[in-house]
Design an enzyme around this catalytic site. Structure first.
Site, PDB file in Angstrom:
ATOM      1  N   HIS A 188      10.743   6.659   7.258  1.00 45.87           N
ATOM      2  CA  HIS A 188      11.237   6.723   5.881  1.00 45.87           C
ATOM      3  C   HIS A 188      12.748   6.987   5.928  1.00 45.87           C
ATOM      4  O   HIS A 188      13.272   7.510   6.909  1.00 45.87           O
ATOM      5  CB  HIS A 188      10.482   7.800   5.108  1.00 45.87           C
ATOM      6  CG  HIS A 188       9.088   7.379   4.756  1.00 45.87           C
ATOM      7  ND1 HIS A 188       8.667   7.191   3.460  1.00 45.87           N
ATOM      8  CD2 HIS A 188       8.021   7.065   5.536  1.00 45.87           C
ATOM      9  CE1 HIS A 188       7.409   6.797   3.456  1.00 45.87           C
ATOM     10  NE2 HIS A 188       6.992   6.709   4.713  1.00 45.87           N
ATOM     11  N   ARG A 216       0.826  -1.203   0.000  1.00 46.33           N
ATOM     12  CA  ARG A 216       0.000   0.000   0.000  1.00 46.33           C
ATOM     13  C   ARG A 216       0.863   1.257   0.000  1.00 46.33           C
ATOM     14  O   ARG A 216       0.978   1.961  -0.991  1.00 46.33           O
ATOM     15  CB  ARG A 216      -0.948  -0.022   1.214  1.00 46.33           C
ATOM     16  CG  ARG A 216      -2.155   0.913   1.105  1.00 46.33           C
ATOM     17  CD  ARG A 216      -1.861   2.378   1.350  1.00 46.33           C
ATOM     18  NE  ARG A 216      -1.330   2.663   2.678  1.00 46.33           N
ATOM     19  CZ  ARG A 216      -0.926   3.872   3.056  1.00 46.33           C
ATOM     20  NH1 ARG A 216      -0.995   4.907   2.214  1.00 46.33           N
ATOM     21  NH2 ARG A 216      -0.413   4.075   4.266  1.00 46.33           N
ATOM     22  N   ASP A 217       1.516   1.527   1.114  1.00 45.44           N
ATOM     23  CA  ASP A 217       2.334   2.733   1.242  1.00 45.44           C
ATOM     24  C   ASP A 217       3.452   2.743   0.209  1.00 45.44           C
ATOM     25  O   ASP A 217       3.847   3.794  -0.289  1.00 45.44           O
ATOM     26  CB  ASP A 217       2.905   2.805   2.668  1.00 45.44           C
ATOM     27  CG  ASP A 217       3.421   4.192   3.014  1.00 45.44           C
ATOM     28  OD1 ASP A 217       2.954   5.164   2.405  1.00 45.44           O
ATOM     29  OD2 ASP A 217       4.278   4.293   3.896  1.00 45.44           O
ATOM     30  N   CYS A 269       7.218  10.006  -0.620  1.00 43.64           N
ATOM     31  CA  CYS A 269       6.192  10.922  -0.111  1.00 43.64           C
ATOM     32  C   CYS A 269       5.951  11.991  -1.177  1.00 43.64           C
ATOM     33  O   CYS A 269       6.881  12.713  -1.547  1.00 43.64           O
ATOM     34  CB  CYS A 269       6.637  11.586   1.190  1.00 43.64           C
ATOM     35  SG  CYS A 269       5.424  12.785   1.802  1.00 43.64           S
TER      36      CYS A 269
END
Length: 304
Positions: A211, A17-18, A242
């Site tokens: 991250h 997902r991310d 991001c």
């Protein structure tokens, strides 16, 4: 001074997902289903599989309902989905998700720039989602983004982290992620953010989401371990990024995190060799080398 680290760590695999949501190259539903199945087969107790958000904003996740209907669910594995509103929750409920994930920022600037409202307003929007999750007996997780830094306001004070953690705790969240969304945090900042959060909730309800933009993700995991944090998110092959921070990279690579945890003698129940193979496989499908240094080194050693 000798630190007593947790003997076992729970890993939440967020690559499906991310990790994939920011990919510009379309990933087929079959590949995403295969990825989720391979990850659960590798021993992850929690796989973040998709999100019920508008396809207009995140086209890569538009097939989440189909994916959730076709994955080979393994007993005991928690399959999580992101749900930004009640409509998203209804999709998650219909898809038989085990856990729904809501999100808010520790930075007012990020909240206003990202979703055009204050932190308090953003949390209030999740009240009906939280109530619905509890009514249906579903796990509820909240993610605190920009806990260590914001692309718009810069440094984020630990008190701001404690404030939104308290708001999410009041909603009844089972777990709360402390997330370094843009990867600017250092070990000292990480511990300050967690220490602030620990004034509100016990350590068992907190997880780390780091991250690796500045190469600090593993160091930040270790700094969290020193405080007793024992749940972490990771992304196979270091997938992700991001969209709000130029140059931001993905979540800490699962292979690298597993290699470190194995070296510390910390149990995870996850098969490192399988994860290395998965990282190489998914990287071949998106057309670039995996961002996992340990994964690439182990893969090269096996091929030699």
């Amino acid at each position: 001074m000798t630190m007593t680290l947790p003997k076992r760590v729970t890993l939440v695999e967020v690559g499906a997902r991310d990790g994939l949501q920011n990919e510009q190259t379309p990933i087929t539903t079959d590949i995403r289903i295969d990825l989720c199945n391979r990850l659960s087969d590798a021993g992850f107790p929690n796989v973040e599989a998709g999100s019920f958000v508008s396809p207009k904003w995140v086209p890569q996740m538009a097939d989440t309902a189909e994916l959730m209907g076709r994955i080979a669910r393994r007993p005991g594995v928690i399959y999580s989905v992101l749900t930004p509103n009640l409509k998203g929750f209804e999709g998650a409920l219909a898809a038989r998700a085990d856990e729904v994930v809501i999100f808010g920022a520790a930075s007012e600037a990020f909240s206003h720039r990202n979703i055009n409202c204050s932190i308090a307003e953003s949390v209030a929007r999740f009240e009906p989602v939280a109530r619905a999750a509890k009514e249906h007996g579903m796990r509820l997780r909240a993610s605190v983004s920009c806990a260590m830094g914001c692309p718009y306001q810069g440094e984020v004070p630990p008190a701001a982290v404690a404030d939104i953690v308290a708001r999410f705790a009041d909603l009844g969240c089972d777990m709360i992620d402390i997330a370094d969304t843009i990867g600017v945090g250092t070990p000292r900042q990480t511990q300050a953010a967690f220490e602030a959060a620990l004034t509100v909730v016990p350590v068992a309800r907190l997880s780390g989401h780091f991250h690796d933009t500045y190469g600090m993700a593993l160091a930040n995991v270790y700094a969290s371990l020193e405080l007793g944090v024992s749940t972490f998110h990771a992304s196979v092959a270091g997938l992700g990024g991001c969209p709000f921070a130029k140059g931001a990279t993905g979540n800490v690579a699962t292979e690298d995190l597993l290699y470190m945890l194995d070296g510390l003698g910390i149990e995870t129940g996850v098969d490192l060799a399988k994860v290395v193979a998965i990282g190489q496989w998914i990287s071949s499908h998106i057309g670039r080398k995996a961002a996992a240094r340990a994964g690439n080194a182990l893969s090269a050693r096996l091929a030699a």
